[in-house]
Design a protein around this motif. Structure first.
Motif, PDB file in Angstrom:
ATOM      1  N   LEU A  25      16.815  14.660 -18.356  1.00  0.00           N
ATOM      2  CA  LEU A  25      17.730  15.736 -18.748  1.00  0.00           C
ATOM      3  C   LEU A  25      18.455  16.305 -17.537  1.00  0.00           C
ATOM      4  O   LEU A  25      19.690  16.481 -17.556  1.00  0.00           O
ATOM      5  N   VAL A  26      17.720  16.586 -16.463  1.00  0.00           N
ATOM      6  CA  VAL A  26      18.332  17.138 -15.253  1.00  0.00           C
ATOM      7  C   VAL A  26      19.321  16.141 -14.647  1.00  0.00           C
ATOM      8  O   VAL A  26      20.401  16.518 -14.159  1.00  0.00           O
ATOM      9  N   THR A  27      18.975  14.854 -14.686  1.00  0.00           N
ATOM     10  CA  THR A  27      19.895  13.826 -14.176  1.00  0.00           C
ATOM     11  C   THR A  27      21.205  13.837 -14.947  1.00  0.00           C
ATOM     12  O   THR A  27      22.295  13.797 -14.358  1.00  0.00           O
ATOM     13  N   GLY A  28      21.115  13.897 -16.279  1.00  0.00           N
ATOM     14  CA  GLY A  28      22.331  13.951 -17.089  1.00  0.00           C
ATOM     15  C   GLY A  28      23.150  15.198 -16.812  1.00  0.00           C
ATOM     16  O   GLY A  28      24.388  15.138 -16.731  1.00  0.00           O
ATOM     17  N   LEU A  29      22.483  16.336 -16.668  1.00  0.00           N
ATOM     18  CA  LEU A  29      23.200  17.581 -16.363  1.00  0.00           C
ATOM     19  C   LEU A  29      23.896  17.507 -15.009  1.00  0.00           C
ATOM     20  O   LEU A  29      25.013  18.010 -14.847  1.00  0.00           O
ATOM     21  N   CYS A  30      23.241  16.888 -14.028  1.00  0.00           N
ATOM     22  CA  CYS A  30      23.861  16.744 -12.702  1.00  0.00           C
ATOM     23  C   CYS A  30      25.106  15.871 -12.770  1.00  0.00           C
ATOM     24  O   CYS A  30      26.130  16.165 -12.130  1.00  0.00           O
ATOM     25  N   ILE A  31      25.042  14.796 -13.542  1.00  0.00           N
ATOM     26  CA  ILE A  31      26.203  13.915 -13.679  1.00  0.00           C
ATOM     27  C   ILE A  31      27.367  14.655 -14.310  1.00  0.00           C
ATOM     28  O   ILE A  31      28.524  14.561 -13.867  1.00  0.00           O
ATOM     29  N   VAL A  32      27.079  15.422 -15.367  1.00  0.00           N
ATOM     30  CA  VAL A  32      28.132  16.149 -16.071  1.00  0.00           C
ATOM     31  C   VAL A  32      28.683  17.289 -15.217  1.00  0.00           C
ATOM     32  O   VAL A  32      29.899  17.515 -15.160  1.00  0.00           O
ATOM     33  N   ALA A  33      27.798  18.023 -14.538  1.00  0.00           N
ATOM     34  CA  ALA A  33      28.227  19.195 -13.771  1.00  0.00           C
ATOM     35  C   ALA A  33      29.019  18.812 -12.527  1.00  0.00           C
ATOM     36  O   ALA A  33      30.005  19.463 -12.176  1.00  0.00           O
ATOM     37  N   THR A  34      28.600  17.755 -11.849  1.00  0.00           N
ATOM     38  CA  THR A  34      29.256  17.376 -10.598  1.00  0.00           C
ATOM     39  C   THR A  34      30.407  16.403 -10.795  1.00  0.00           C
ATOM     40  O   THR A  34      31.219  16.216  -9.880  1.00  0.00           O
ATOM     41  N   LYS A  35      30.453  15.751 -11.983  1.00  0.00           N
ATOM     42  CA  LYS A  35      31.472  14.729 -12.257  1.00  0.00           C
ATOM     43  C   LYS A  35      31.367  13.544 -11.294  1.00  0.00           C
ATOM     44  O   LYS A  35      32.335  12.806 -11.092  1.00  0.00           O
ATOM     45  N   ILE A  36      30.194  13.373 -10.707  1.00  0.00           N
ATOM     46  CA  ILE A  36      29.945  12.238  -9.822  1.00  0.00           C
ATOM     47  C   ILE A  36      29.447  11.072 -10.667  1.00  0.00           C
ATOM     48  O   ILE A  36      28.715  11.258 -11.644  1.00  0.00           O
ATOM     49  N   ASN A  37      29.838   9.873 -10.282  1.00  0.00           N
ATOM     50  CA  ASN A  37      29.425   8.676 -11.019  1.00  0.00           C
ATOM     51  C   ASN A  37      27.908   8.617 -11.144  1.00  0.00           C
ATOM     52  O   ASN A  37      27.176   8.900 -10.187  1.00  0.00           O
ATOM     53  N   LEU A  40      38.930  13.434 -28.980  1.00  0.00           N
ATOM     54  CA  LEU A  40      39.928  13.839 -29.971  1.00  0.00           C
ATOM     55  C   LEU A  40      39.293  14.075 -31.340  1.00  0.00           C
ATOM     56  O   LEU A  40      39.830  14.825 -32.157  1.00  0.00           O
ATOM     57  N   SER A  41      38.163  13.447 -31.585  1.00  0.00           N
ATOM     58  CA  SER A  41      37.443  13.640 -32.852  1.00  0.00           C
ATOM     59  C   SER A  41      36.480  14.814 -32.803  1.00  0.00           C
ATOM     60  O   SER A  41      35.759  15.061 -33.779  1.00  0.00           O
ATOM     61  N   GLY A  42      36.441  15.507 -31.676  1.00  0.00           N
ATOM     62  CA  GLY A  42      35.572  16.674 -31.565  1.00  0.00           C
ATOM     63  C   GLY A  42      34.181  16.372 -31.046  1.00  0.00           C
ATOM     64  O   GLY A  42      33.292  17.219 -31.116  1.00  0.00           O
ATOM     65  N   ILE A  43      33.958  15.177 -30.507  1.00  0.00           N
ATOM     66  CA  ILE A  43      32.654  14.797 -29.967  1.00  0.00           C
ATOM     67  C   ILE A  43      32.649  15.058 -28.464  1.00  0.00           C
ATOM     68  O   ILE A  43      33.534  14.595 -27.742  1.00  0.00           O
ATOM     69  N   SER A  44      31.687  15.822 -28.000  1.00  0.00           N
ATOM     70  CA  SER A  44      31.576  16.130 -26.583  1.00  0.00           C
ATOM     71  C   SER A  44      30.943  14.949 -25.849  1.00  0.00           C
ATOM     72  O   SER A  44      29.765  14.646 -26.051  1.00  0.00           O
ATOM     73  N   THR A  45      31.719  14.280 -25.010  1.00  0.00           N
ATOM     74  CA  THR A  45      31.174  13.147 -24.258  1.00  0.00           C
ATOM     75  C   THR A  45      30.146  13.612 -23.222  1.00  0.00           C
ATOM     76  O   THR A  45      29.204  12.872 -22.918  1.00  0.00           O
ATOM     77  N   ASP A  46      30.321  14.819 -22.704  1.00  0.00           N
ATOM     78  CA  ASP A  46      29.343  15.343 -21.741  1.00  0.00           C
ATOM     79  C   ASP A  46      27.966  15.485 -22.386  1.00  0.00           C
ATOM     80  O   ASP A  46      26.939  15.136 -21.790  1.00  0.00           O
ATOM     81  N   ARG A  47      27.941  16.000 -23.607  1.00  0.00           N
ATOM     82  CA  ARG A  47      26.651  16.140 -24.304  1.00  0.00           C
ATOM     83  C   ARG A  47      26.004  14.782 -24.552  1.00  0.00           C
ATOM     84  O   ARG A  47      24.776  14.643 -24.467  1.00  0.00           O
ATOM     85  N   GLN A  48      26.821  13.789 -24.846  1.00  0.00           N
ATOM     86  CA  GLN A  48      26.273  12.463 -25.125  1.00  0.00           C
ATOM     87  C   GLN A  48      25.691  11.843 -23.857  1.00  0.00           C
ATOM     88  O   GLN A  48      24.677  11.145 -23.915  1.00  0.00           O
ATOM     89  N   ILE A  49      26.321  12.085 -22.711  1.00  0.00           N
ATOM     90  CA  ILE A  49      25.775  11.582 -21.451  1.00  0.00           C
ATOM     91  C   ILE A  49      24.425  12.232 -21.162  1.00  0.00           C
ATOM     92  O   ILE A  49      23.458  11.566 -20.771  1.00  0.00           O
ATOM     93  N   VAL A  50      24.341  13.550 -21.377  1.00  0.00           N
ATOM     94  CA  VAL A  50      23.067  14.254 -21.164  1.00  0.00           C
ATOM     95  C   VAL A  50      22.011  13.732 -22.131  1.00  0.00           C
ATOM     96  O   VAL A  50      20.854  13.485 -21.743  1.00  0.00           O
ATOM     97  N   LEU A  51      22.397  13.535 -23.398  1.00  0.00           N
ATOM     98  CA  LEU A  51      21.451  13.028 -24.394  1.00  0.00           C
ATOM     99  C   LEU A  51      20.968  11.627 -24.023  1.00  0.00           C
ATOM    100  O   LEU A  51      19.775  11.314 -24.150  1.00  0.00           O
ATOM    101  N   ALA A  52      21.879  10.771 -23.565  1.00  0.00           N
ATOM    102  CA  ALA A  52      21.510   9.400 -23.225  1.00  0.00           C
ATOM    103  C   ALA A  52      20.486   9.379 -22.080  1.00  0.00           C
ATOM    104  O   ALA A  52      19.486   8.653 -22.144  1.00  0.00           O
ATOM    105  N   HIS A  53      20.711  10.162 -21.054  1.00  0.00           N
ATOM    106  CA  HIS A  53      19.769  10.174 -19.932  1.00  0.00           C
ATOM    107  C   HIS A  53      18.445  10.837 -20.315  1.00  0.00           C
ATOM    108  O   HIS A  53      17.384  10.457 -19.797  1.00  0.00           O
ATOM    109  N   THR A  54      18.500  11.799 -21.221  1.00  0.00           N
ATOM    110  CA  THR A  54      17.252  12.419 -21.691  1.00  0.00           C
ATOM    111  C   THR A  54      16.417  11.409 -22.473  1.00  0.00           C
ATOM    112  O   THR A  54      15.200  11.294 -22.271  1.00  0.00           O
ATOM    113  N   LEU A  55      17.068  10.669 -23.373  1.00  0.00           N
ATOM    114  CA  LEU A  55      16.354   9.623 -24.122  1.00  0.00           C
ATOM    115  C   LEU A  55      15.831   8.541 -23.186  1.00  0.00           C
ATOM    116  O   LEU A  55      14.724   8.026 -23.380  1.00  0.00           O
TER     117      LEU A  55
END
Length: 358
Positions: free
Chosen positions: A119-131, A213-228
């Protein structure tokens, strides 16, 4: 009658697609390889003890392959798979052996810690916008240091006998740790294929712009993927701790290549938007067969890694060539036809409608 016929045609179409899929190819390779090893060993490879050992050490490759697959489905790479797994396994062992924590509590703490780190890894990726490649590389280095801090140069083996019994338990020659890996794969498949959250995860990986454009937050999905991914790595650490005689700083050191090889060979695209749970499981099976063949014929381990690396590279290159051909084919079909050449004949005069006013 028409309804039954329609269902039959759909079922036949599904079977035709499956027969041409990567999953079917891997299934045939698994069956042929297993029988070949059985014949080469004069049948000993097919006996109960060999089957138990084979499946016991297949559980962890399946789980780490699924963990990497979840990250890949949103176009991310998780380089910290081995480091997180090794740290979690050592954390469980130290809690039980050094601190006297009950096995159930230690296992729960380890799995929760792995999930929280994901979870923290995903949050860091989203917050910093680093690859994610860079972030997980840093996470890997930190966790390797933490793993060494936990166990140093020793091997921790004085943990719960009940957990070790779980690793050895194999009713009908099917180890419980392998059943755990299959159960995790089934739950993950149900989540990805059947739930709304799973479909959003795949949509965000397949086309991030369309997802936004469909209303799906890609940032949330990145965090979810790393959490899983962290959760699955925590379960992999559980199966490894239960199966191994002890844990030390080398646990997880050889997990990175198999974690990528299983989903890539199984048919998962590096660009995101696709998953192949069964294909990943079968690809892990193939790699386990290669490892068993190495032990059977006393092959050099470096050649096994070379072979797996060549297969992974060939799969990636082949997939890219196939994708390029599809794009070219789609482009030629969608091209606007050229306008007809201009005619030299003069246009005819437009006559007024007979009923109109002059």
């Amino acid at each position: 009658m028409n309804t039954i016929r329609g269902r039959g045609e759909r079922g036949a179409a599904v079977l035709r697609r499956f027969s041409r899929s990567t999953t079917m190819t891997l299934l045939c390779v698994v069956l042929a390889g297993y029988l070949a090893l059985g014949l080469a060993s004069s049948g000993s490879f097919l006996e109960g003890p060999s089957v138990r050992t084979f499946l016991r050490y297949l559980a962890t490759p399946v789980l780490i392959g699924l963990a990497q697959m979840v990250a890949l489905c949103v176009g991310q790479l998780n380089l910290a798979v081995g480091a997180l797994g090794g740290f979690t396994a050592c954390l469980m062992g130290v809690l039980m052996a050094d601190q006297g924590v009950p096995a159930g509590v230690a296992v729960a703490a380890g799995v929760l810690a792995a999930t929280a780190i994901g979870l923290v890894t995903g949050l860091c990726i989203v917050a910093t916008k680093i690859n994610g490649f860079i972030v997980t590389l840093g996470t890997m280095t930190i966790l390797q240091g933490a793993q060494y801090w936990l166990v140093g140069t020793r091997t921790v083996d004085g943990y719960s006998a009940g957990l070790k019994d779980l690793g050895r338990a194999a009713p009908l020659n099917v180890p419980l740790v392998f059943v755990t890996a299959l159960a995790a794969a089934a739950l993950l498949a149900a989540f990805l294929y059947r739930s709304t959250a799973g479909r959003r995860l795949l949509a965000a990986g397949g086309n991030p712009l369309a997802a936004r454009l469909s209303g799906i937050s890609t940032d949330r999905q990145i965090v979810l993927a790393h959490t899983l991914s962290g959760l699955l790595i925590g379960v992999a650490a559980l199966t490894a701790t239960a199966s191994l005689p002890g844990v030390n700083r080398s646990v997880g050191g050889d997990w990175l290549l198999p974690s990528f090889a299983a989903p890539i060979i199984g048919g998962v695209a590096l660009t995101g938007g696709s998953v192949a749970v069964l294909g990943t499981v079968l690809a892990a099976f193939v790699m386990r067969l290669i490892d068993a063949a190495r032990a059977q014929f006393s092959l050099d381990p470096s050649w096994v890694n070379f072979l797996i690396g060549v297969v992974v590279l060939g799969t990636v290159v082949g997939g890219r060539i196939h994708q390029t051909q599809l794009e070219k084919r789609g482009g030629s079909r969608g091209r606007v036809p050229p306008a007809p050449p201009p005619s030299d004949a003069r246009p005819t005069a437009v006559l007024p409608h007979p009923g109109g006013s002059g």
